[in-house]
Design an enzyme around this catalytic site. Structure first.
Site, PDB file in Angstrom:
ATOM      1  N   LYS A  57      22.858 137.019  37.867  1.00 36.63           N
ATOM      2  CA  LYS A  57      23.463 138.338  37.651  1.00 36.63           C
ATOM      3  C   LYS A  57      24.895 138.370  38.190  1.00 36.63           C
ATOM      4  O   LYS A  57      25.789 138.939  37.566  1.00 36.63           O
ATOM      5  CB  LYS A  57      22.610 139.422  38.323  1.00 36.63           C
ATOM      6  CG  LYS A  57      21.345 139.732  37.535  1.00 36.63           C
ATOM      7  CD  LYS A  57      20.327 140.533  38.314  1.00 36.63           C
ATOM      8  CE  LYS A  57      19.040 140.673  37.510  1.00 36.63           C
ATOM      9  NZ  LYS A  57      17.921 141.197  38.268  1.00 36.63           N
ATOM     10  N   GLN A 101      16.356 144.152  43.672  1.00 38.15           N
ATOM     11  CA  GLN A 101      15.703 143.003  43.036  1.00 38.15           C
ATOM     12  C   GLN A 101      14.220 142.960  43.434  1.00 38.15           C
ATOM     13  O   GLN A 101      13.890 142.926  44.613  1.00 38.15           O
ATOM     14  CB  GLN A 101      16.404 141.703  43.472  1.00 38.15           C
ATOM     15  CG  GLN A 101      15.849 140.439  42.824  1.00 38.15           C
ATOM     16  CD  GLN A 101      16.075 140.395  41.319  1.00 38.15           C
ATOM     17  OE1 GLN A 101      17.145 140.702  40.815  1.00 38.15           O
ATOM     18  NE2 GLN A 101      15.053 139.996  40.591  1.00 38.15           N
ATOM     19  N   ASP A 124      19.289 149.622  36.533  1.00 32.93           N
ATOM     20  CA  ASP A 124      18.080 149.117  35.882  1.00 32.93           C
ATOM     21  C   ASP A 124      17.458 150.133  34.927  1.00 32.93           C
ATOM     22  O   ASP A 124      16.539 149.807  34.186  1.00 32.93           O
ATOM     23  CB  ASP A 124      17.046 148.756  36.965  1.00 32.93           C
ATOM     24  CG  ASP A 124      16.753 147.269  36.996  1.00 32.93           C
ATOM     25  OD1 ASP A 124      17.171 146.564  36.064  1.00 32.93           O
ATOM     26  OD2 ASP A 124      16.097 146.813  37.936  1.00 32.93           O
TER      27      ASP A 124
END
Length: 291
Positions: A57, A101, A124
């Site tokens: 990422k 995460q 997200d």
């Protein structure tokens, strides 16, 4: 007789194209507002798979011109400490997107942490406010994996209006938001899952199957209608007899690629699109502030 093989839905190539588009947008806006977009990825503990995802990422952020405000915390970090970090990031003008995460160590409550994130910085797209906006058909940050699947289908001009679609999987990460996005595109949607009886009877009539259950090889060629589209969201690491490990999806590639018209590879299909949508969400939050 020559065996027919399905055409690939190449997520890797499309993700590169999206990176270039985002890069151009950020360069243009940066000149106006004097800073680049910022994404904070929070990781707790040392799960090697999570560490690899975070690196991936951060590399993608660098490509697009997004500043990384990532933080790596020791396993024993408390809920309260993480909530305080998120509260500070919510207030930080340089940060447009925040992502925790997963998975987290077992003593932490991931849902409570997610709910602490400002919905407009929810990179997200999983905050209840953003999921509510999706249910209501309002604009908001969308869950990255299903949004990536939708963008991939759009790129290959795969028609969805009125089509029979089966989503296999009902998670809040993929299955449920995926079904809602497909409904928004006027598809006729069935949600099946690992406990559905006679799964092949359900999938056999589908024009499009989206597999997202985390079971290697669950969808086989016999379960697929000839000429249909198969999207494999599964990412399962398996080890063969010789001790070598590799990534496979929820779809049995060998039997399905000869029946379907289009199929996503694993890896290189949905995975790169998920990261591209994460960056897109971050840039969308950034552009909103630049207006």
């Amino acid at each position: 007789m020559e065996t027919k093989t399905a055409k690939l839905l190449d997520g890797k190539a499309l993700a590169e194209k999206i990176h270039q588009e985002l890069s151009a947008m950020t360069t243009e806006t940066q000149a106006k507002i004097g800073r680049s977009p910022g994404l904070a990825v929070l990781m707790v503990g040392d799960n090697p798979a999570s560490a690899a995802y975070v690196r991936n990422k951060e590399r993608a952020c660098a490509k697009v011109g997004i500043a990384s405000f990532g933080k790596h915390f020791p396993t024993q970090t408390t809920q309260r400490e993480l909530e305080a970090v998120i509260a500070a990031l919510n207030q930080d003008e340089r940060v447009d997107g925040i992502l925790v995460q997963l998975p987290l160590p077992s003593h932490l409550d991931s849902v409570a942490l997610l709910n602490t994130i400002d919905p407009d910085k929810d990179a997200d797209g999983l905050h209840p406010v953003n999921l509510g906006r999706l249910v209501r058909g309002e604009t908001g940050l969308r869950s990255c994996t299903p949004a990536g699947v939708m963008r991939l289908l759009q790129e290959y001009e795969i028609p969805l209006q009125g089509k029979q679609v089966v989503v296999v999987g009902r998670s809040i990460l993929v299955g449920k938001p995926m079904a809602l996005m497909l409904l928004e595109a006027d598809a006729t949607v069935t949600i099946a899952h690992s406990r559905s009886l006679h799964l092949s009877n359900i999938t056999k009539n589908a024009d499009l199957i989206i597999a997202a259950v985390g079971r290697p090889g669950l969808i086989t060629g016999e379960m697929v209608k000839p000429g249909s589209v198969v999207v494999d969201v599964g990412m399962n690491r398996i080890t063969d007899a010789s001790g070598k490990s590799r990534l496979v999806g929820d779809v049995d590639w060998e039997s399905t690629a000869g029946v379907a018209e289009y199929i996503t590879p694993v890896p290189g299909g949905v995975g790169p699109m998920t990261v591209a949508m994460l960056l897109k969400n971050t840039v969308a939050s950034y552009l909103k502030k630049a207006k």
